[in-house]
Design a protein around this motif. Structure first.
Motif, PDB file in Angstrom:
ATOM      1  N   SER A   9      61.922  74.802  47.186  1.00 21.39           N
ATOM      2  CA  SER A   9      61.684  73.871  48.131  1.00 21.39           C
ATOM      3  C   SER A   9      62.246  74.665  49.181  1.00 21.39           C
ATOM      4  O   SER A   9      62.341  75.630  49.556  1.00 21.39           O
ATOM      5  CB  SER A   9      62.408  72.390  47.760  1.00 21.39           C
ATOM      6  N   ALA A  10      62.378  73.620  50.250  1.00 19.55           N
ATOM      7  CA  ALA A  10      63.017  73.946  51.470  1.00 19.55           C
ATOM      8  C   ALA A  10      64.373  74.658  51.425  1.00 19.55           C
ATOM      9  O   ALA A  10      64.660  75.683  52.366  1.00 19.55           O
ATOM     10  CB  ALA A  10      63.368  72.730  52.605  1.00 19.55           C
ATOM     11  N   SER A  11      64.937  74.523  50.408  1.00 21.35           N
ATOM     12  CA  SER A  11      66.315  75.098  50.005  1.00 21.35           C
ATOM     13  C   SER A  11      66.133  76.427  48.996  1.00 21.35           C
ATOM     14  O   SER A  11      67.101  76.513  48.236  1.00 21.35           O
ATOM     15  CB  SER A  11      67.436  74.085  49.569  1.00 21.35           C
ATOM     16  N   SER A  12      64.965  76.996  49.061  1.00 19.92           N
ATOM     17  CA  SER A  12      64.687  77.994  48.156  1.00 19.92           C
ATOM     18  C   SER A  12      65.479  79.159  47.903  1.00 19.92           C
ATOM     19  O   SER A  12      65.688  79.816  46.947  1.00 19.92           O
ATOM     20  CB  SER A  12      63.303  78.490  48.227  1.00 19.92           C
ATOM     21  N   SER A  13      66.405  79.335  49.068  1.00 18.23           N
ATOM     22  CA  SER A  13      67.217  80.292  49.024  1.00 18.23           C
ATOM     23  C   SER A  13      68.644  80.241  48.254  1.00 18.23           C
ATOM     24  O   SER A  13      69.535  80.840  48.288  1.00 18.23           O
ATOM     25  CB  SER A  13      67.478  80.962  50.254  1.00 18.23           C
ATOM     26  N   SER A  14      68.793  78.775  47.926  1.00 21.18           N
ATOM     27  CA  SER A  14      70.014  78.383  47.296  1.00 21.18           C
ATOM     28  C   SER A  14      69.975  78.771  46.159  1.00 21.18           C
ATOM     29  O   SER A  14      68.993  78.501  45.289  1.00 21.18           O
ATOM     30  CB  SER A  14      70.130  77.042  47.781  1.00 21.18           C
ATOM     31  N   SER A  15      71.181  78.868  45.368  1.00 17.79           N
ATOM     32  CA  SER A  15      71.491  79.083  43.831  1.00 17.79           C
ATOM     33  C   SER A  15      72.670  78.502  43.540  1.00 17.79           C
ATOM     34  O   SER A  15      73.688  78.775  44.324  1.00 17.79           O
ATOM     35  CB  SER A  15      71.295  80.511  43.499  1.00 17.79           C
ATOM     36  N   TYR A  16      72.758  78.075  42.434  1.00 23.59           N
ATOM     37  CA  TYR A  16      74.132  77.290  42.084  1.00 23.59           C
ATOM     38  C   TYR A  16      73.991  76.884  40.769  1.00 23.59           C
ATOM     39  O   TYR A  16      72.920  77.046  39.898  1.00 23.59           O
ATOM     40  CB  TYR A  16      74.482  75.995  42.760  1.00 23.59           C
ATOM     41  N   VAL A  17      75.160  76.812  39.780  1.00 23.89           N
ATOM     42  CA  VAL A  17      75.294  76.560  38.610  1.00 23.89           C
ATOM     43  C   VAL A  17      75.549  75.175  38.643  1.00 23.89           C
ATOM     44  O   VAL A  17      76.343  74.586  38.958  1.00 23.89           O
ATOM     45  CB  VAL A  17      76.336  77.433  37.836  1.00 23.89           C
ATOM     46  N   PHE A  18      74.860  74.468  38.002  1.00 26.83           N
ATOM     47  CA  PHE A  18      74.716  73.129  37.541  1.00 26.83           C
ATOM     48  C   PHE A  18      75.564  72.919  36.130  1.00 26.83           C
ATOM     49  O   PHE A  18      74.994  73.333  35.142  1.00 26.83           O
ATOM     50  CB  PHE A  18      73.619  72.328  37.585  1.00 26.83           C
ATOM     51  N   CYS A  19      76.710  72.032  36.111  1.00 24.93           N
ATOM     52  CA  CYS A  19      77.300  72.085  34.836  1.00 24.93           C
ATOM     53  C   CYS A  19      78.197  70.724  34.678  1.00 24.93           C
ATOM     54  O   CYS A  19      78.103  69.963  35.479  1.00 24.93           O
ATOM     55  CB  CYS A  19      78.232  73.045  34.409  1.00 24.93           C
ATOM     56  N   LYS A  20      79.026  70.484  33.544  1.00 24.12           N
ATOM     57  CA  LYS A  20      79.780  69.175  33.505  1.00 24.12           C
ATOM     58  C   LYS A  20      81.164  69.583  33.695  1.00 24.12           C
ATOM     59  O   LYS A  20      81.568  70.737  33.438  1.00 24.12           O
ATOM     60  CB  LYS A  20      79.803  68.841  32.016  1.00 24.12           C
ATOM     61  N   GLY A  21      81.917  68.675  34.529  1.00 24.46           N
ATOM     62  CA  GLY A  21      83.363  68.908  34.731  1.00 24.46           C
ATOM     63  C   GLY A  21      84.171  67.614  34.096  1.00 24.46           C
ATOM     64  O   GLY A  21      83.880  67.248  32.732  1.00 24.46           O
ATOM     65  N   PHE A  22      85.289  67.372  34.564  1.00 23.93           N
ATOM     66  CA  PHE A  22      86.167  66.461  33.895  1.00 23.93           C
ATOM     67  C   PHE A  22      85.222  65.024  33.656  1.00 23.93           C
ATOM     68  O   PHE A  22      84.675  64.604  34.291  1.00 23.93           O
ATOM     69  CB  PHE A  22      87.396  66.020  34.879  1.00 23.93           C
ATOM     70  N   ASN A  23      85.869  64.538  32.526  1.00 23.02           N
ATOM     71  CA  ASN A  23      85.166  63.246  31.811  1.00 23.02           C
ATOM     72  C   ASN A  23      83.516  63.507  31.750  1.00 23.02           C
ATOM     73  O   ASN A  23      83.029  62.205  31.884  1.00 23.02           O
ATOM     74  CB  ASN A  23      85.541  62.086  32.677  1.00 23.02           C
ATOM     75  N   GLY A  24      82.918  64.555  31.791  1.00 25.80           N
ATOM     76  CA  GLY A  24      81.620  64.670  31.909  1.00 25.80           C
ATOM     77  C   GLY A  24      80.937  64.537  33.000  1.00 25.80           C
ATOM     78  O   GLY A  24      79.602  64.247  32.966  1.00 25.80           O
ATOM     79  N   LEU A  25      81.548  64.436  34.181  1.00 19.48           N
ATOM     80  CA  LEU A  25      80.956  64.208  35.478  1.00 19.48           C
ATOM     81  C   LEU A  25      80.166  65.429  35.802  1.00 19.48           C
ATOM     82  O   LEU A  25      80.791  66.576  35.572  1.00 19.48           O
ATOM     83  CB  LEU A  25      82.002  64.075  36.436  1.00 19.48           C
ATOM     84  N   ASP A  26      79.055  65.601  36.441  1.00 19.00           N
ATOM     85  CA  ASP A  26      78.482  66.675  36.804  1.00 19.00           C
ATOM     86  C   ASP A  26      78.724  67.150  38.104  1.00 19.00           C
ATOM     87  O   ASP A  26      79.455  66.575  39.019  1.00 19.00           O
ATOM     88  CB  ASP A  26      76.872  66.014  37.100  1.00 19.00           C
ATOM     89  N   LYS A  27      78.916  68.558  38.189  1.00 19.28           N
ATOM     90  CA  LYS A  27      79.274  69.388  39.164  1.00 19.28           C
ATOM     91  C   LYS A  27      78.484  70.626  39.359  1.00 19.28           C
ATOM     92  O   LYS A  27      77.660  70.908  38.582  1.00 19.28           O
ATOM     93  CB  LYS A  27      80.755  69.582  38.940  1.00 19.28           C
TER      94      LYS A  27
END
Length: 331
Positions: A9-27
């Protein structure tokens, strides 16, 4: 389990890792080419970690932080919106810091250059419950980015989407907790430990410990011997936090955020907070880019932008004083 995402999308140059943090919260995890990193929880749109290329943590996060909604996370960079402080029926410091944000896969173009930056775009829209306590429609877009040199950048864009023609007003702060060696002025083993703030000299401030009475800052720099809770008004765009023991200077650059909050609870209030260690006040200092004294007012369709850039540089020690002038006067 983690997944790497690159939005198409408009942020096509962005890259990140999507994972779970404390108590299963998304980070989301961001990392630049040199090894600097940042961690952003979708709960609160909350930056909880910022590390340099040596994996040294630069933000303070309480060991007793409660990663369980609706409690806000203690430390990192909470976002205070639509108010700073306590007024009316709204939560302390508003509700943005204890709401679930979502990944914004189709943000409008950001004016900032995204070349060689790891970043993520988040968005917050009001729920029906939010509108009951703050009867306005809005879109809050947040970009968290790491620069090539490991600088951390937060850009907030808030738009009034009311369809009833009504404006709304708000106050705002990036409630940034910095990690420092020891906030107290102490003489230990003949070594003088000192944390000081440069750039707020001669500024007027409201002292929240004295019923928001207005004063003018005296002295060459801010040092700390007791609890502090001040809102500095019409401050410079650049502020420095110097840490003698770590030989490190934090540099804050801000845009659209005229005020600055300086806060440390000290020992008594630290012990009274269930999500804060009794002695942790020694190793944190909040210096917050904010818009508090004069609330921001937006008409329907209008947008406000507030930007904070954090970086670190080595500090020098000469003739009994740290030398931040080259930092404040530099680029």
């Amino acid at each position: 389990m983690s997944t790497e995402k690159t939005p198409s999308s408009a942020s096509s140059s962005s890259s990140y890792v999507f994972c779970k943090g404390f108590n299963g919260l998304d980070k989301v995890l961001l990392r630049d080419a040199r090894g600097s990193s940042a961690e952003v929880y979708l709960y609160g749109g909350h930056v909880t970690s910022w590390k340099n290329e040596h994996a040294e943590e630069l933000l303070f996060l309480s060991s007793k932080a409660i990663f369980k909604p609706p409690k806000a996370i203690r430390g990192g960079i909470p976002i205070c919106f639509p108010q700073f402080g306590s007024l009316g029926t709204l939560d302390q410091h508003g509700f943005a810091r204890n709401r679930f944000w979502t990944i914004d896969d189709c943000p409008p173009p950001f004016p900032t250059n995204t070349l060689n930056k790891a970043f993520v775009d988040l968005i917050l829209k009001p729920t029906e419950d939010d509108i009951k306590i703050w009867p306005h429609s809005f879109e809050f877009r947040l970009r968290v980015a790491l620069g090539p040199g490991g600088d951390l950048m937060l850009t907030s864009r808030i738009r009034n989407t009311n369809i009833d023609g009504k404006p709304f007003s708000f106050t705002f702060a990036y409630h940034t907790y910095f990690s420092v060696s020891d906030i107290r002025q102490v003489l230990c083993l003949l070594v003088f430990s000192e944390v000081r703030v440069e750039g707020l000299e001669t500024m007027d401030y409201l002292d929240n410990l004295q019923k928001k009475e207005r004063f003018t800052e005296q002295g060459d720099a801010l040092t700390f011997e007791s609890e502090v809770d001040k809102v500095y008004l019409s401050t410079p765009t650049k502020i420095a936090i110097l840490d003698h023991e770590k030989k490190r200077t934090f540099v804050l650059r801000k845009d659209g955020l005229p005020d600055a909050v300086v806060w440390n609870p000290w020992d008594k209030k630290a012990k009274a907070m269930s999500d804060f260690g009794d002695d942790e006040y020694k190793h944190m200092l909040c210096v917050e880019a904010a818009a508090i004294e004069k609330p921001i007012t937006l008409k329907p369709g209008e947008e406000w932008k507030g930007r904070l850039e954090l970086s670190t540089v080595p500090s020098s020690y000469c003739s009994g004083q740290l030398d931040p002038r080259r930092v404040l006067q530099g680029s």
